[in-house]
Design an enzyme around this catalytic site. Structure first.
Site, PDB file in Angstrom:
ATOM      1  CG  ASP A  13      16.935  15.053 -20.351  1.00  0.00           C
ATOM      2  OD1 ASP A  13      17.884  16.258 -19.639  1.00  0.00           O
ATOM      3  OD2 ASP A  13      17.147  14.359 -20.320  1.00  0.00           O
ATOM      4  N   GLY A  15      13.726  15.712 -14.396  1.00  0.00           N
ATOM      5  CA  GLY A  15      12.686  16.271 -13.941  1.00  0.00           C
ATOM      6  C   GLY A  15      13.176  16.794 -12.754  1.00  0.00           C
ATOM      7  CE  LYS A  16      19.720  16.988 -14.086  1.00  0.00           C
ATOM      8  NZ  LYS A  16      18.447  16.188 -15.309  1.00  0.00           N
ATOM      9  N   GLY A  17      14.868  19.958 -12.545  1.00  0.00           N
ATOM     10  CA  GLY A  17      14.611  21.347 -12.789  1.00  0.00           C
ATOM     11  C   GLY A  17      12.400  21.452 -12.298  1.00  0.00           C
ATOM     12  N   GLY A  40      19.483  21.082 -19.562  1.00  0.00           N
ATOM     13  CA  GLY A  40      18.410  21.156 -19.981  1.00  0.00           C
ATOM     14  C   GLY A  40      17.343  21.225 -19.025  1.00  0.00           C
ATOM     15  CG  HIS A  41      18.276  21.744 -15.470  1.00  0.00           C
ATOM     16  ND1 HIS A  41      18.082  21.930 -13.925  1.00  0.00           N
ATOM     17  CD2 HIS A  41      18.199  21.050 -15.848  1.00  0.00           C
ATOM     18  CE1 HIS A  41      19.226  20.572 -14.335  1.00  0.00           C
ATOM     19  NE2 HIS A  41      19.270  20.597 -15.205  1.00  0.00           N
ATOM     20  CB  THR A  42      11.718  21.932 -18.906  1.00  0.00           C
ATOM     21  OG1 THR A  42      12.361  21.642 -19.768  1.00  0.00           O
ATOM     22  CG2 THR A  42      10.649  22.206 -19.756  1.00  0.00           C
ATOM     23  CD  GLN A 223      24.636  17.443 -16.844  1.00  0.00           C
ATOM     24  OE1 GLN A 223      25.822  17.786 -16.154  1.00  0.00           O
ATOM     25  NE2 GLN A 223      24.699  18.906 -17.595  1.00  0.00           N
ATOM     26  CB  THR A 238      28.924  14.924 -18.636  1.00  0.00           C
ATOM     27  OG1 THR A 238      28.564  16.403 -19.545  1.00  0.00           O
ATOM     28  CG2 THR A 238      28.916  15.446 -17.077  1.00  0.00           C
ATOM     29  N   PRO A 303      15.410  12.901 -29.649  1.00  0.00           N
ATOM     30  CG  PRO A 303      14.644  11.809 -31.224  1.00  0.00           C
ATOM     31  CD  PRO A 303      15.545  12.007 -31.079  1.00  0.00           C
ATOM     32  NE  ARG A 304      14.842  14.152 -22.640  1.00  0.00           N
ATOM     33  CZ  ARG A 304      14.059  14.719 -22.028  1.00  0.00           C
ATOM     34  NH1 ARG A 304      13.268  14.740 -21.708  1.00  0.00           N
ATOM     35  NH2 ARG A 304      14.881  16.365 -21.828  1.00  0.00           N
ATOM     36  CB  VAL A 413       0.808  13.176 -11.062  1.00  0.00           C
ATOM     37  CG1 VAL A 413       1.382  11.563  -9.767  1.00  0.00           C
ATOM     38  CG2 VAL A 413       0.421  14.134  -9.739  1.00  0.00           C
ATOM     39  N   GLY A 414       3.011  15.641 -13.218  1.00  0.00           N
ATOM     40  CA  GLY A 414       2.908  16.333 -13.969  1.00  0.00           C
ATOM     41  C   GLY A 414       4.042  17.230 -13.895  1.00  0.00           C
TER      42      GLY A 414
HETATM   43  P1  GDP Z   1      15.934  17.905 -16.329  1.00  0.00           P
HETATM   44  O1  GDP Z   1      16.851  18.098 -17.057  1.00  0.00           O
HETATM   45  O2  GDP Z   1      16.299  16.927 -14.619  1.00  0.00           O
HETATM   46  O3  GDP Z   1      15.172  19.232 -15.600  1.00  0.00           O
HETATM   47  O4  GDP Z   1      14.540  17.469 -16.783  1.00  0.00           O
HETATM   48  P2  GDP Z   1      14.359  18.409 -18.174  1.00  0.00           P
HETATM   49  O5  GDP Z   1      13.161  19.092 -17.717  1.00  0.00           O
HETATM   50  O6  GDP Z   1      14.924  18.164 -19.442  1.00  0.00           O
HETATM   51  O7  GDP Z   1      13.261  16.564 -18.763  1.00  0.00           O
HETATM   52  C1  GDP Z   1      11.613  16.641 -17.648  1.00  0.00           C
HETATM   53  C2  GDP Z   1      10.209  17.252 -18.390  1.00  0.00           C
HETATM   54  O8  GDP Z   1       9.184  16.411 -17.790  1.00  0.00           O
HETATM   55  C3  GDP Z   1      10.519  17.964 -18.272  1.00  0.00           C
HETATM   56  O9  GDP Z   1       8.991  18.902 -19.913  1.00  0.00           O
HETATM   57  C4  GDP Z   1       9.543  18.641 -17.645  1.00  0.00           C
HETATM   58  O10 GDP Z   1       8.670  19.198 -17.424  1.00  0.00           O
HETATM   59  C5  GDP Z   1       8.607  17.467 -17.444  1.00  0.00           C
HETATM   60  N1  GDP Z   1       7.973  16.924 -16.107  1.00  0.00           N
HETATM   61  C6  GDP Z   1       8.556  17.128 -15.094  1.00  0.00           C
HETATM   62  N2  GDP Z   1       7.995  16.038 -14.315  1.00  0.00           N
HETATM   63  C7  GDP Z   1       6.962  15.680 -14.744  1.00  0.00           C
HETATM   64  C8  GDP Z   1       6.097  15.147 -13.984  1.00  0.00           C
HETATM   65  O11 GDP Z   1       5.630  14.717 -13.028  1.00  0.00           O
HETATM   66  N3  GDP Z   1       4.947  14.675 -15.044  1.00  0.00           N
HETATM   67  C9  GDP Z   1       4.977  15.060 -16.755  1.00  0.00           C
HETATM   68  N4  GDP Z   1       3.575  14.541 -17.192  1.00  0.00           N
HETATM   69  N5  GDP Z   1       6.353  15.863 -16.672  1.00  0.00           N
HETATM   70  C10 GDP Z   1       6.847  15.627 -16.299  1.00  0.00           C
HETATM   71  P1  IMO Z   2      19.820  17.608 -17.890  1.00  0.00           P
HETATM   72  O1  IMO Z   2      20.815  18.780 -16.464  1.00  0.00           O
HETATM   73  C1  IMO Z   2      20.902  14.438 -20.106  1.00  0.00           C
HETATM   74  C2  IMO Z   2      24.836  13.559 -22.400  1.00  0.00           C
HETATM   75  C3  IMO Z   2      24.817  13.940 -23.550  1.00  0.00           C
HETATM   76  C4  IMO Z   2      25.591  13.036 -23.661  1.00  0.00           C
HETATM   77  C5  IMO Z   2      26.484  12.908 -22.650  1.00  0.00           C
HETATM   78  C6  IMO Z   2      27.714  13.726 -22.697  1.00  0.00           C
HETATM   79  O2  IMO Z   2      18.972  18.553 -18.422  1.00  0.00           O
HETATM   80  O3  IMO Z   2      19.549  16.637 -16.675  1.00  0.00           O
HETATM   81  P2  IMO Z   2      28.362  16.712 -22.817  1.00  0.00           P
HETATM   82  O4  IMO Z   2      27.453  17.840 -24.033  1.00  0.00           O
HETATM   83  O5  IMO Z   2      27.994  16.938 -21.482  1.00  0.00           O
HETATM   84  O6  IMO Z   2      29.619  16.186 -23.362  1.00  0.00           O
HETATM   85  O7  IMO Z   2      27.390  14.875 -23.521  1.00  0.00           O
HETATM   86  O8  IMO Z   2      25.975  13.230 -21.733  1.00  0.00           O
HETATM   87  N1  IMO Z   2      24.200  14.814 -21.600  1.00  0.00           N
HETATM   88  C7  IMO Z   2      22.892  14.610 -20.263  1.00  0.00           C
HETATM   89  N2  IMO Z   2      22.062  13.857 -20.928  1.00  0.00           N
HETATM   90  N3  IMO Z   2      20.274  15.557 -19.817  1.00  0.00           N
HETATM   91  C8  IMO Z   2      21.472  16.713 -19.284  1.00  0.00           C
HETATM   92  O9  IMO Z   2      21.669  17.418 -18.965  1.00  0.00           O
HETATM   93  C9  IMO Z   2      22.857  16.476 -20.266  1.00  0.00           C
HETATM   94  N4  IMO Z   2      24.268  16.666 -20.640  1.00  0.00           N
HETATM   95  C10 IMO Z   2      24.849  16.028 -20.492  1.00  0.00           C
HETATM   96  O10 IMO Z   2      23.810  13.858 -23.968  1.00  0.00           O
HETATM   97  O11 IMO Z   2      25.803  11.611 -23.437  1.00  0.00           O
HETATM   98 MG    MG Z   3      16.351  18.602 -18.702  1.00  0.00          MG
END
Ligand code: GDP
Ligand code: IMO
Ligand code: MG
Length: 430
Positions: A13, A15-17, A40-42, A223, A238, A303-304, A413-414
């Site tokens: 999480d 911000g890879k997406g 989950g990539h947002t 991940q 994972t 919640p993270r 920054v967003g």
């Molecule tokens: P990923 O799994 O690495 O792709 O990350 P997630 O999408 O799960 O979580 C990152 C969250 O932060 C998402 O809701 C993005 O829209 C948001 N995000 C990414 N970059 C930024 C940033 O620079 N600032 C803020 N405020 N939000 C960001």
């Molecule tokens: P993205 O790509 C954050 C965590 C789970 C758990 C552990 C094992 O969005 O960054 P699993 O279902 O893979 O067997 O769970 O890994 N986990 C993640 N945490 N972002 C993810 O993906 C995750 N994918 C798995 O919460 O701790």
């Molecule tokens: Mg994610």
């Protein structure tokens, strides 16, 4: 230089997406190489929010080849739901290609994931319950179903019968759970195979062609390094290899073809799921960061957990992935704090250590050693030039580069595309 691997540098999480979508503008091919619907990539584009789990974050650009590589585990109904959602929103997915060697997540994998977490009780891993661990387990024990099997009706029927005989026995005898019906499962998956078939290809061949014609390829990790099956906080990890080496294995592209590796780093740290987390913040500042950063899981809504930036983790990540650069995200979330801490080392039984111990018992005993930097009050979300940052924000970014000995190529920054600053073009990094 045209082949960039982008990996998560912490516990996911980061911000890879967002960064993938941003860089995808320059790329020709975007590839997912591991993980499954646990990811989950947002992406936020013109105020619209897209949540992707299996499909590469390049899909919002028309004409970009988007590949789901052999290392990904694919849950067919989840994939079809994602395809439908994108189509309904007007996204063209004709450029999607799925590896014929990718393994499938089956309903029994999801069920076994749940049952095993229940059985673990207090010692649970906190998985996403998407069947990821059981699917990779079957792959490694050579009991997996692959996309190629899905397309072969006879093979599919036989394999489902054979595999269910074993899974049903485990379900009944170990977990006292309901069995699955092979005929029903076969009929359901045959239906999926007809929809998925047009997208299936030998994706290693497609990537080889792309490499040889000098096209720009972006590998999108899911991940993060600390969730890597080998290099993460095992067993709270994972079941795949999110690290840079995983990009080769999970796509069928050799290591000599990779030009650079960018680690996506959140300006602080988050973790979903259980396991040790030395720089975790347990006071109100953690709650404040969770709310400002909207730190709730994209996949599960959990919640993270929040912590300060941990450069012991980042140095581990730089080494394991051979990072050439960092992409720093969510820096805006730290605005308004009086001071900001960075963990620089751990104190373990009286001595200072600068690496992650393999023993989780030892990691759980590690106390973070922090240095404290002044915070800033200025809103960063509309800054488009790093030079215009308040001095304290610049200082924080520069200190991260210094402590990790790694240059920062991108600062975000967003969530929007425009809220991104390029300090170095990652496709041109020598
Ligand atoms: P990923 O799994 O690495 O792709 O990350 P997630 O999408 O799960 O979580 C990152 C969250 O932060 C998402 O809701 C993005 O829209 C948001 N995000 C990414 N970059 C930024 C940033 O620079 N600032 C803020 N405020 N939000 C960001
Ligand atoms: P993205 O790509 C954050 C965590 C789970 C758990 C552990 C094992 O969005 O960054 P699993 O279902 O893979 O067997 O769970 O890994 N986990 C993640 N945490 N972002 C993810 O993906 C995750 N994918 C798995 O919460 O701790
Ligand atoms: Mg994610």
């Amino acid at each position: 230089m045209s082949t960039v691997v982008l990996v998560g540098s912490q516990w996911g999480d980061e911000g890879k997406g967002k960064v993938t979508d941003f860089l995808a503008k320059q790329a020709d091919v975007i590839v997912r190489y591991q993980g499954g619907t646990n990811a989950g990539h947002t992406l936020t584009v013109s105020g619209e929010v897209f949540k992707l789990h299996l499909i590469p974050s390049g899909i919002l650009y028309p004409q970009k080849l988007c590949i789901i590589g052999n290392g990904v585990v694919i849950d067919p109904p989840a994939l079809l739901a994602e395809i439908d959602t994108l189509r309904e929103r007007g996204i063209d997915i004709s450029t999607l290609r799925i590896s014929d060697r990718a393994h499938l997540v089956m309903p029994y994998h999801r069920r076994l994931d749940e049952l095993e977490e229940e059985r673990r009780g207090k010692g649970k891993i906190g998985t996403t319950l998407r069947g990821i661990g059981p699917a990779y387990m079957d792959k490694v024990t050579r009991m997996g179903l692959r996309v190629a099997d899905l397309l072969d009706e006879e093979e599919l029927r036989e394999k489902i019968e054979t595999l269910l005989a074993q899974k049903n026995s485990i379900l009944a005898n170990i977990y006292h759970a309901e069995p699955f019906d092979p005929a029903l499962m076969f009929a359901e998956y045959l239906g999926y195979s007809r929809i998925i078939a047009p997208y299936v290809a030998d994706t290693s061949l497609l990537l080889d062609e792309a490499v040889h014609s000098g096209r720009k390829i972006l590998f999108e990790g899911a991940q993060g390094t600390m969730l890597d099956i080998d290099h993460g906080t095992y067993p709270y990890v994972t079941s795949s290899s999110p690290t840079a080496g995983g990009a080769c294995i999970g796509s069928g592209v050799g290591p000599t073809r990779i030009d650079s590796v960018v680690g996506v780093v959140k300006a602080y740290t988050t973790r979903v799921g259980d396991g040790p987390f030395p720089s975790e913040i347990s006071d109100a500042i953690g709650d404040h960061i969770r709310e400002v950063g909207r730190e709730y899981g994209t996949t599960t809504g959990r919640p993270r957990r929040i912590g300060w930036l941990d450069t012991v983790v980042l140095r581990h990540t730089c080494r394991i992935n051979g990072l050439s650069h960092l992409a720093l995200t969510l820096l805006d979330v730290l605005t308004g704090l009086e001071s900001i801490k960075i963990c620089t080392a751990y104190r373990y039984r009286g001595s200072v250590i600068e690496h992650i111990p393999a023993s989780l018992r030892a990691l759980a005993e590690c106390e973070p050693i922090f240095e404290e930097l002044p915070g800033w009050q200025e809103d960063l979300t509309s800054t488009s030039n790093f030079a215009d940052f308040p001095p304290a924000a610049k200082n924080y970014v520069n200190r991260i580069a210094e402590l990790t000995k790694t240059e920062i190529a991108i600062v975000s920054v967003g969530p929007g595309r425009r809220q991104t600053m390029i300090l170095q073009d990652v496709f041109l990094i020598p």
